[in-house]
Design a protein around this motif. Sequence first.
Motif, PDB file in Angstrom:
ATOM      1  N   VAL A   1       0.843  -1.190   0.000  1.00 34.39           N
ATOM      2  CA  VAL A   1       0.000   0.000   0.000  1.00 34.39           C
ATOM      3  C   VAL A   1       0.882   1.245   0.000  1.00 34.39           C
ATOM      4  O   VAL A   1       1.770   1.376   0.850  1.00 34.39           O
ATOM      5  CB  VAL A   1      -0.943   0.017   1.226  1.00 34.39           C
ATOM      6  CG1 VAL A   1      -1.761   1.301   1.260  1.00 34.39           C
ATOM      7  CG2 VAL A   1      -1.839  -1.204   1.227  1.00 34.39           C
ATOM      8  N   GLU A   2       0.625   2.153  -0.950  1.00 31.66           N
ATOM      9  CA  GLU A   2       1.383   3.399  -0.963  1.00 31.66           C
ATOM     10  C   GLU A   2       0.756   4.368   0.046  1.00 31.66           C
ATOM     11  O   GLU A   2      -0.462   4.553   0.073  1.00 31.66           O
ATOM     12  CB  GLU A   2       1.355   4.019  -2.357  1.00 31.66           C
ATOM     13  CG  GLU A   2       2.243   3.299  -3.356  1.00 31.66           C
ATOM     14  CD  GLU A   2       2.545   4.163  -4.575  1.00 31.66           C
ATOM     15  OE1 GLU A   2       2.079   5.321  -4.621  1.00 31.66           O
ATOM     16  OE2 GLU A   2       3.239   3.670  -5.456  1.00 31.66           O
ATOM     17  N   ALA A   3       1.579   4.983   0.860  1.00 31.76           N
ATOM     18  CA  ALA A   3       1.125   5.924   1.874  1.00 31.76           C
ATOM     19  C   ALA A   3       1.818   7.256   1.663  1.00 31.76           C
ATOM     20  O   ALA A   3       3.045   7.336   1.681  1.00 31.76           O
ATOM     21  CB  ALA A   3       1.380   5.400   3.264  1.00 31.76           C
ATOM     22  N   GLU A   4       1.026   8.296   1.467  1.00 33.76           N
ATOM     23  CA  GLU A   4       1.562   9.640   1.241  1.00 33.76           C
ATOM     24  C   GLU A   4       1.041  10.579   2.315  1.00 33.76           C
ATOM     25  O   GLU A   4      -0.173  10.663   2.551  1.00 33.76           O
ATOM     26  CB  GLU A   4       1.138  10.142  -0.140  1.00 33.76           C
ATOM     27  CG  GLU A   4       1.547  11.580  -0.435  1.00 33.76           C
ATOM     28  CD  GLU A   4       0.901  12.103  -1.707  1.00 33.76           C
ATOM     29  OE1 GLU A   4       1.151  13.280  -2.030  1.00 33.76           O
ATOM     30  OE2 GLU A   4       0.151  11.354  -2.338  1.00 33.76           O
ATOM     31  N   VAL A   5       1.948  11.262   3.004  1.00 33.11           N
ATOM     32  CA  VAL A   5       1.547  12.214   4.041  1.00 33.11           C
ATOM     33  C   VAL A   5       0.856  13.398   3.392  1.00 33.11           C
ATOM     34  O   VAL A   5       1.335  13.961   2.413  1.00 33.11           O
ATOM     35  CB  VAL A   5       2.768  12.670   4.861  1.00 33.11           C
ATOM     36  CG1 VAL A   5       2.359  13.776   5.848  1.00 33.11           C
ATOM     37  CG2 VAL A   5       3.383  11.491   5.605  1.00 33.11           C
ATOM     38  N   VAL A   6      -0.293  13.768   3.931  1.00 34.17           N
ATOM     39  CA  VAL A   6      -1.077  14.887   3.399  1.00 34.17           C
ATOM     40  C   VAL A   6      -1.023  16.016   4.412  1.00 34.17           C
ATOM     41  O   VAL A   6      -1.310  15.817   5.603  1.00 34.17           O
ATOM     42  CB  VAL A   6      -2.551  14.479   3.175  1.00 34.17           C
ATOM     43  CG1 VAL A   6      -3.370  15.688   2.723  1.00 34.17           C
ATOM     44  CG2 VAL A   6      -2.624  13.358   2.155  1.00 34.17           C
TER      45      VAL A   6
END
Length: 340
Positions: A332-337
């Motif tokens: 799963v790709e996780a990108e900080v928003v």
Amino acid sequence: MIRLKQLEKVFQTKTQNVAAVQNVELSIEEGEIFGIIGYSGAGKSTLVRMLNMLEPPTSGSVEVSGQDLTKLRGQKLREARQDIGMIFQHFNLLWSRTVAENIAFPLEVAGVDKAERETRVHELVGLVGLEGRESAYPSQLSGGQKQRVGIARALANRPKVLLCDEATSALDPETTDSILQLITNINQELGLTVVMITHEMHVIRKVCHKVAVMENGGVVEQGPVLDVFQRPQQEVTKGFVKQIAAPDDEQAEAEGIAPPERGQLARLSFVGASAGEPVVSRLIRTVEVDVNILQGRLATTVEGSYGTMLVHIDGTAKAVEEAFQYLEKAGVEAEVVRVD
């Protein structure tokens, strides 16, 4: 199957030259459903008309089955065009002809005898699901039925390629889905190569294996649909993907989501197998964090599912870091928003 090399089209007006298509390079493999998406004025309709030489290119080449159509003239070009069927947004039916007569028209032009025409029309009526409507006129048909006639007519000469220029834009959502399913069935049963021109990401998601994104006459991004969904590079592509799968950050901000005092706000991207797995619940059981799901959407493509979630991962700095590591291992790709 189809190779476009340095393809360009420049229209000359009284005051200026307008580049409608610029330096397009595309490869479409046999049996693929290939989508070309762009907003109005992107050049996509001009591009598709160059695929069958309805619009001659200013420069570049159009190869279909190893044959460069730009070098053909007269009878040879007409023969090559018989391998390329085309359907249109507004159907382009002959209103004074019945369903059967519309389907038979390209066979008449090709000089096919009456008995063979009747046999072929009967086959095509069954293929597109218009049994019992052979004697009806276009004015007596629904939009979906008219497009089925258009599809049958495009298949009359047994083409190898089917071009669809905004083929569902004039239809309601339910009818659109039925036509897309028909095109998928035809692709699978006949092994046709299909090129879909559209401004609707829904069409790309439902039927296409690969997609090219056009803007200002050029192809700015292309690849397998799932890859483009997962990692859109250009702003225009991100806008299209956001229509059907991406959480709406602006809406989230409007609803009062503020930067968390601890933990992280993150966008999770699921693709393929991971989209159907209970990754978040397993994360909570494995790592000492709380996960609050703020938003999420899931979309299904031909090659698999793609989904995104906007979540707040809460815990100690070490636990949050471990959570991101767990997500990475789970595919799963996780990108900080960051929400200001």
